[in-house]
Design an enzyme around this catalytic site. Sequence first.
Site, mmCIF file in Angstrom:
data_model
loop_
_atom_site.group_PDB
_atom_site.id
_atom_site.type_symbol
_atom_site.label_atom_id
_atom_site.label_comp_id
_atom_site.label_asym_id
_atom_site.label_seq_id
_atom_site.Cartn_x
_atom_site.Cartn_y
_atom_site.Cartn_z
ATOM 1 N N PHE A 95 -9.821 -0.518 0.059
ATOM 2 C CA PHE A 95 -10.445 -0.880 1.335
ATOM 3 C C PHE A 95 -10.579 0.301 2.286
ATOM 4 O O PHE A 95 -11.395 0.282 3.209
ATOM 5 C CB PHE A 95 -9.643 -2.006 2.007
ATOM 6 N N LYS A 96 -9.817 1.359 2.070
ATOM 7 C CA LYS A 96 -9.828 2.478 3.013
ATOM 8 C C LYS A 96 -11.021 3.408 2.820
ATOM 9 O O LYS A 96 -11.206 4.348 3.594
ATOM 10 C CB LYS A 96 -8.514 3.254 2.901
ATOM 11 N N ASP A 97 -11.848 3.127 1.819
ATOM 12 C CA ASP A 97 -13.007 3.984 1.573
ATOM 13 C C ASP A 97 -13.950 4.046 2.775
ATOM 14 O O ASP A 97 -14.466 5.113 3.109
ATOM 15 C CB ASP A 97 -13.778 3.500 0.345
ATOM 16 N N THR A 130 -4.509 5.444 0.856
ATOM 17 C CA THR A 130 -5.070 6.298 1.906
ATOM 18 C C THR A 130 -5.401 7.684 1.367
ATOM 19 O O THR A 130 -6.472 8.235 1.654
ATOM 20 C CB THR A 130 -4.087 6.427 3.084
#
Length: 426
Positions: A95-97, A130
């Site tokens: 999701f951190k993309d 991350t």
Amino acid sequence: MASLEEVVIKSLAGDKGLYMPERIPVLDRRTIRSLKDQSFHEIADHVAQAFFGEDMEPDALSAIVQDTLSFDTPVVQVDDSIYSLELFHGPTLAFKDVGARFMARMLEYFIRKKGIRREVNVLVATSGDTGSAVANGFLGIPAIRVFVLYPKGKVSPIQECQFTTLGQNISALEVDGTFDDCQALVKTAFADEDLNRRLQLTSANSINVARFLPQAFYYFHAYAQLDRAGKADRLTVCVPSGNFGNITAGLFARRMGLPIRHFIAANNRNDVFLEYLQTGVYTPRPSVATLANAMDVGNPSNFARILDLYGHNHAAIAKDISGYRYTDGQIGDTLREVCHTRHYLLDPHGACGYQALVDRALQPGETGVFLETAHPAKFKETVDRITGVPVEIPSKLQAFMQGEKQSIPLGKDFEGFKRFLLALED
């Protein structure tokens, strides 16, 4: 008050606290109702313009959004009233993309605009996803060096290969300690006046506004998809939570007018936030290793932002956010059960999110959405062993696994870290 340019480049405020927007823009009801008729790009651009439009040229900001969102985040039904928001379709399957790539492009924009000539050094601590998202988001950008600090032996092998095999302007620092030790090194570096005088430092952790705020895009897009299906009227969103940047972005989305009725913060054994909800006392402590390693955080940075958002009102926080805690055994049970009865493959973090919605006992007419934050293949050994169903490794991950590990061992003492950074001047 600081400009967006200063906030993005410096990450931390002069008093070493976290930046917060002076005001949070509110979208009117007609705009919220129209989301169901918009694409992810259109929704994200609308939210980005509301957040950042006063500080950037609209066309430049739209170009950053366009460049950032090369993939979708679909909502998938898992149970009668429970849906998964699949946030693992980006370059590193996590999701951190979005936040990492958005920040990389925004930082590049401000470096050019400000005419910064010396190299910018990005320091980022990671407990899992991350590091890979930031490393790949910043890979190859001129005049920016990235240093990923990660706890030795405490990230999955596939996660590790995603940021240790890249080379170029990415350096992986293997710290003999926990994630909290890595995060402490980064925070101490920003507080060291001598170091900051000699090097241009910034962070790509969710302490940086440009990293965590774009994650609000997800919540608007999820709402739009559910609204199309007539399922958005009574919405509870569950967020697997470690450093609390993602759920903070969701709370910002709610303040912007998104009608989310309730949030759930799903924790593993690192449950300092749940303890705060129950007692009103916040007691950070060293993190412990779990199956859901990206949530192994004992002193979440963004807790300070939640406190500020609610004026340090414990009762108001506890009213809007519930907390649940899961052991490794419980995480395994959920992985196994959902795989074999719902035919949906979770990762360990998503398992916490799904189970919290089950334990919440949604009432008739309520809809629950949990954020499935990473592809289960990133935890293949764990998921294979527990479910007995081999996870197919996507081609994106297979490409990372072909590279050679390049990492630099580092102790958890700050002076050693400082010497390493200053040696870069030579």
